[in-house]
Write an enzyme that holds these catalytic residues in place. Sequence first.
Site, PDB file in Angstrom:
ATOM      1  N   HIS A  68      10.436  -8.520 -67.626  1.00  0.00           N
ATOM      2  CA  HIS A  68       9.232  -7.679 -67.682  1.00  0.00           C
ATOM      3  C   HIS A  68       8.440  -7.654 -66.384  1.00  0.00           C
ATOM      4  O   HIS A  68       7.317  -7.135 -66.369  1.00  0.00           O
ATOM      5  CB  HIS A  68       8.287  -8.160 -68.782  1.00  0.00           C
ATOM      6  CG  HIS A  68       8.843  -8.045 -70.154  1.00  0.00           C
ATOM      7  ND1 HIS A  68       8.617  -6.954 -70.971  1.00  0.00           N
ATOM      8  CD2 HIS A  68       9.636  -8.874 -70.857  1.00  0.00           C
ATOM      9  CE1 HIS A  68       9.238  -7.143 -72.124  1.00  0.00           C
ATOM     10  NE2 HIS A  68       9.870  -8.309 -72.079  1.00  0.00           N
ATOM     11  N   LYS A  83      -6.679  -2.088 -69.877  1.00  0.00           N
ATOM     12  CA  LYS A  83      -5.485  -2.908 -69.669  1.00  0.00           C
ATOM     13  C   LYS A  83      -5.948  -4.245 -69.117  1.00  0.00           C
ATOM     14  O   LYS A  83      -7.111  -4.390 -68.758  1.00  0.00           O
ATOM     15  CB  LYS A  83      -4.532  -2.227 -68.692  1.00  0.00           C
ATOM     16  CG  LYS A  83      -5.226  -1.772 -67.391  1.00  0.00           C
ATOM     17  CD  LYS A  83      -4.278  -1.095 -66.425  1.00  0.00           C
ATOM     18  CE  LYS A  83      -3.964   0.346 -66.769  1.00  0.00           C
ATOM     19  NZ  LYS A  83      -2.662   0.579 -67.346  1.00  0.00           N
ATOM     20  N   ARG A  84      -5.053  -5.235 -69.028  1.00  0.00           N
ATOM     21  CA  ARG A  84      -5.453  -6.501 -68.431  1.00  0.00           C
ATOM     22  C   ARG A  84      -5.915  -6.287 -66.992  1.00  0.00           C
ATOM     23  O   ARG A  84      -5.465  -5.347 -66.326  1.00  0.00           O
ATOM     24  CB  ARG A  84      -4.280  -7.491 -68.457  1.00  0.00           C
ATOM     25  CG  ARG A  84      -4.019  -8.084 -69.821  1.00  0.00           C
ATOM     26  CD  ARG A  84      -5.210  -8.843 -70.359  1.00  0.00           C
ATOM     27  NE  ARG A  84      -5.468 -10.050 -69.603  1.00  0.00           N
ATOM     28  CZ  ARG A  84      -4.939 -11.245 -69.845  1.00  0.00           C
ATOM     29  NH1 ARG A  84      -4.111 -11.405 -70.857  1.00  0.00           N
ATOM     30  NH2 ARG A  84      -5.242 -12.284 -69.097  1.00  0.00           N
ATOM     31  N   LYS A  87      -2.971  -3.656 -60.745  1.00  0.00           N
ATOM     32  CA  LYS A  87      -3.295  -2.507 -61.612  1.00  0.00           C
ATOM     33  C   LYS A  87      -4.426  -1.655 -61.010  1.00  0.00           C
ATOM     34  O   LYS A  87      -4.708  -0.568 -61.465  1.00  0.00           O
ATOM     35  CB  LYS A  87      -3.661  -2.985 -63.014  1.00  0.00           C
ATOM     36  CG  LYS A  87      -2.485  -3.660 -63.751  1.00  0.00           C
ATOM     37  CD  LYS A  87      -2.891  -4.119 -65.144  1.00  0.00           C
ATOM     38  CE  LYS A  87      -1.845  -5.003 -65.826  1.00  0.00           C
ATOM     39  NZ  LYS A  87      -0.775  -4.237 -66.503  1.00  0.00           N
ATOM     40  N   THR A 106       2.730   0.340 -71.282  1.00  0.00           N
ATOM     41  CA  THR A 106       2.899   0.923 -72.617  1.00  0.00           C
ATOM     42  C   THR A 106       1.611   1.617 -73.033  1.00  0.00           C
ATOM     43  O   THR A 106       1.626   2.555 -73.826  1.00  0.00           O
ATOM     44  CB  THR A 106       3.265  -0.156 -73.662  1.00  0.00           C
ATOM     45  OG1 THR A 106       2.450  -1.304 -73.440  1.00  0.00           O
ATOM     46  CG2 THR A 106       4.724  -0.549 -73.556  1.00  0.00           C
ATOM     47  N   LYS A 131       0.617   5.272 -75.072  1.00  0.00           N
ATOM     48  CA  LYS A 131      -0.349   5.410 -76.183  1.00  0.00           C
ATOM     49  C   LYS A 131      -1.346   6.529 -75.892  1.00  0.00           C
ATOM     50  O   LYS A 131      -1.659   7.353 -76.761  1.00  0.00           O
ATOM     51  CB  LYS A 131      -1.089   4.085 -76.417  1.00  0.00           C
ATOM     52  CG  LYS A 131      -0.178   2.972 -76.912  1.00  0.00           C
ATOM     53  CD  LYS A 131      -0.797   1.581 -76.797  1.00  0.00           C
ATOM     54  CE  LYS A 131       0.317   0.538 -76.891  1.00  0.00           C
ATOM     55  NZ  LYS A 131      -0.080  -0.792 -76.384  1.00  0.00           N
TER      56      LYS A 131
HETATM   57  C1  26Q Z   1       3.820 -17.391 -67.642  1.00  0.00           C
HETATM   58  C2  26Q Z   1       3.759 -18.735 -67.298  1.00  0.00           C
HETATM   59  C3  26Q Z   1       2.644 -19.515 -67.660  1.00  0.00           C
HETATM   60  C4  26Q Z   1       1.612 -18.922 -68.367  1.00  0.00           C
HETATM   61  C5  26Q Z   1       1.679 -17.588 -68.703  1.00  0.00           C
HETATM   62  C6  26Q Z   1       2.783 -16.826 -68.327  1.00  0.00           C
HETATM   63  C7  26Q Z   1       2.840 -15.391 -68.674  1.00  0.00           C
HETATM   64  C8  26Q Z   1       2.326 -14.926 -69.877  1.00  0.00           C
HETATM   65  C9  26Q Z   1       2.363 -13.578 -70.181  1.00  0.00           C
HETATM   66  C10 26Q Z   1       3.403 -14.471 -67.811  1.00  0.00           C
HETATM   67  C11 26Q Z   1       3.442 -13.133 -68.124  1.00  0.00           C
HETATM   68  C12 26Q Z   1       2.924 -12.661 -69.313  1.00  0.00           C
HETATM   69  C13 26Q Z   1       2.909 -11.252 -69.692  1.00  0.00           C
HETATM   70  C14 26Q Z   1       3.489 -10.284 -69.015  1.00  0.00           C
HETATM   71  C15 26Q Z   1       3.395  -8.880 -69.424  1.00  0.00           C
HETATM   72  O1  26Q Z   1       2.680  -8.542 -70.355  1.00  0.00           O
HETATM   73  N1  26Q Z   1       4.126  -7.969 -68.761  1.00  0.00           N
HETATM   74  C16 26Q Z   1       4.086  -6.563 -69.105  1.00  0.00           C
HETATM   75  O2  26Q Z   1       5.116  -6.297 -70.031  1.00  0.00           O
HETATM   76  C17 26Q Z   1       5.026  -4.974 -70.527  1.00  0.00           C
HETATM   77  C18 26Q Z   1       6.078  -4.812 -71.594  1.00  0.00           C
HETATM   78  O3  26Q Z   1       7.330  -4.720 -71.022  1.00  0.00           O
HETATM   79  C19 26Q Z   1       5.173  -3.961 -69.419  1.00  0.00           C
HETATM   80  O4  26Q Z   1       4.954  -2.683 -69.953  1.00  0.00           O
HETATM   81  C20 26Q Z   1       4.176  -4.238 -68.306  1.00  0.00           C
HETATM   82  O5  26Q Z   1       4.423  -3.372 -67.221  1.00  0.00           O
HETATM   83  C21 26Q Z   1       4.273  -5.685 -67.874  1.00  0.00           C
HETATM   84  O6  26Q Z   1       3.268  -5.977 -66.919  1.00  0.00           O
END
Ligand code: 26Q
Length: 816
Positions: free
Chosen positions: A355, A543-544, A549, A651, A655
């Site tokens: 991702h 979004k986050r 972004k 995503t 929406k």
């Molecule tokens: C990793 C290590 C330690 C703590 C937290 C994390 C961590 C947690 C969540 C790293 C990444 C995430 C989330 C990533 C994420 O949401 N990515 C998004 O995924 C979507 C679904 O595929 C995409 O549409 C987005 O582009 C992408 O940013």
Amino acid sequence: MSLNKEYIKKNFKQKLTSMFAEDINELNKYQYFEALSSVIKDYISKCVKNTNKYYLKSKQKQVYYFSMEFLIGRLLESNLINLGIRDICKDALSELGINLDEVLQAESDAGLGNGGLGRLAACFLDSMASIGIPGHGCGIRYKYGLFEQKIKNGYQVEVPDNWLKNGYVWETRKSEKSVIVKFGGDVQLINENGKLKAIHQNYEPILAVPYDIPVVGYKNNIVNNLRLWSAETIDKDFDFSSFSNGDYLKAVEYKYSVESITQVLYPDDSTEKGKLLRLKQEYFFVSAGLQSIIRRYEKMKLSLDSLDKYIAIHINDTHPSVAIAELMRILIDEKSMSWDEAWRITTNITAYTNHTILTEALEKWPVDMFKKLLPRIYMIIEEINRRFCAKVFDKFNGDLNKVNKMSIISNNNINMAYLSIVGSHSVNGVAKLHTRILKKQELKDFFEFYPDKFNNKTNGITHRRWLIQSNPKLTDLINELIGEKWIKHPLELKNLEGFSNDKSIQDKFQHVKYQNKINLSNFIKQKYNIDVDPDSIFDVQAKRLHAYKRQVLNILNILDLYNRLIENPNLDIIPRTFIFGAKASPGYFLAKQIIKLINSAADKINNDRSIKDKIKVVFLENYDVSLAQKLIPAADISEQISTASKEASGTGNMKFMMNGAITIATLDGANIEIKDAVGNDNIIIFGLTANEVIDLYKNKNYHSRDIFNSDQRVNKILTQLTNGFLGVSNYEFNSIYDNLLFNNDEYFVLKDFAPYVEAQNRINNLYRDKNKWNKMSILNIANSGVFSSDNTITKYANEIWHINKIDFNNKLLEEN
Ligand code: 26Q
């Protein structure tokens, strides 16, 4: 048994009495919510039983979606919709003097995810159940989900999300299905009849208790399962010797340390590396999940040799990637399988989705830490790596450089993305551009080594939650125009195209949007006491919060527009309301400063009478699934302005499109596919392309200061950040200023500034032509069907999992 109005009324009243033993008039909305949900859950439980019976009997292949995050939001309304009884319940409650819509609002969000990746998992569950794929979620039952965001004096303040405090009606604790997960200890290899055998001793056993949440399919009687694991002590709740010695604190200490494993969701903070607790979480749910999958499989009395014919496991990013080594461990150590056979089965079963391409976000674990916590798993990864490196060595004619570059273990770190690729049969990106970049750049060596493993699966969203549930007015209008077939076949939304030139129908779409904007305005007025004009353009970025972004780009344009309005209060623009929603990771300082900047700009602009309300800025706190459901249907403009090449897919972009917003976008992630679906005329594209961005990085010939020096507007705004103009100290926004100027603007905000302003002006002119705008909006809705996650999941099922859809209704009929 049919779910009619009388059934609901009768059971609802009975539930109220049995649960609360008080008169219906004495109870509050939350109690109504609990009772109604409980009635619905009782009904669903019967479907759960039937579905499982059928799956077991027919020995259907099952897929398990392993994810650290499931951002499912509220469930009552989506369950009512999928059961086809929303209207019936509304009537039933209304006859008892209760408003269903208010009851639905009483549910708190299950916020067990950060953002895109977690919400994608939730959309996939809904689609699997709805199109008849036997697919289940496996994850963690965090006691605290993602923090609740409050804004105090313009700053983000985090409050713990104690979502379980009143219990959770949708879950069922399955104590009898608990398993043990082993941490630490030491491993000895002994020779047993000429075979090496691993003996794991002195480990710490932790009890993993599953909680099941039903996943209801759309009007098809299928209910799949989301199984979330919770960590508990095995039997020594108290250390009784300490307790009887009077050391009460020490006695509960152990219990607390065990339960801390599933205490809280980690915020998406790519910079925080090597957190032991996070690794514990990952192994904990993966091990528990695999053990329960194998146990169920063994119930079917099939040989383990054919496990891969009946089971598929999908890992949502690398977070569950220890599954590869854990499955090897179970097959070899516990089931006495040979390495080669276990490896064949493991790689056939596992598939991996990537991702992100941000290198800092790729998971790596320090060897020392890993080895201590998971000694046997580490040995297995070493062996996987040894065999893999030997193959690389052979294939590239002894090129040690290649071997070093591709080694799963290097520099005392384990690279989990590499492990995931080597240990699975499919590696997919989440949008065409993202997959292309993975193949050509980030994972180039691996693509050359395993060209057939790589494939693309563009993300999707469930149109049931993101259109039917969140935008009932638009749903009614669509049904009136093209009937209801699109609900089971979302590509049929295309039939709306034929209406796009019809003025009277355009008016109807415009009217729906207007109603949704009034609803949002009322919400904003009530919550923040800000008046926003539903006749203004609602321009939304939700979004986050992340530097890539580029919420900063949005705010720079707003400040520029504000400067132009100060200079010329009669500037001819259509009034605009800029709306933001974004949580920043608690440890991400720059992101938090950006929130403060948005709020400072909002204060300044909203309180300046001279611009006559031509622009407003609103920051909505605590952006979560439920807020998204209110916000997205009311948006005219969808801001998708990440630096090209950085957003894997997005995503939210899908929406907004599905709800008729016009997208202003860079050519990044799935924006490109949205453009291809709606055509160039129905989307506003601007800015650097991914190739240009990549070249700028490569050639190192970008100097953000040149733009600061040459563009008067940029110069003025950046000066305003540091001269008190925004009513805060001169130093408040130093981090943002420095980032743009001294750190050379990693995400090309200044470089894309002029094109962005120009694109925003284009929107202003387009909006003046109401017919044109409405037509664009209709064409966006009409072409959004390809982004239904039903399509995405169909592709996963056909091309990765090799699982056929079942038609459960017919199967049930056959049996009766
Ligand atoms: C990793 C290590 C330690 C703590 C937290 C994390 C961590 C947690 C969540 C790293 C990444 C995430 C989330 C990533 C994420 O949401 N990515 C998004 O995924 C979507 C679904 O595929 C995409 O549409 C987005 O582009 C992408 O940013």
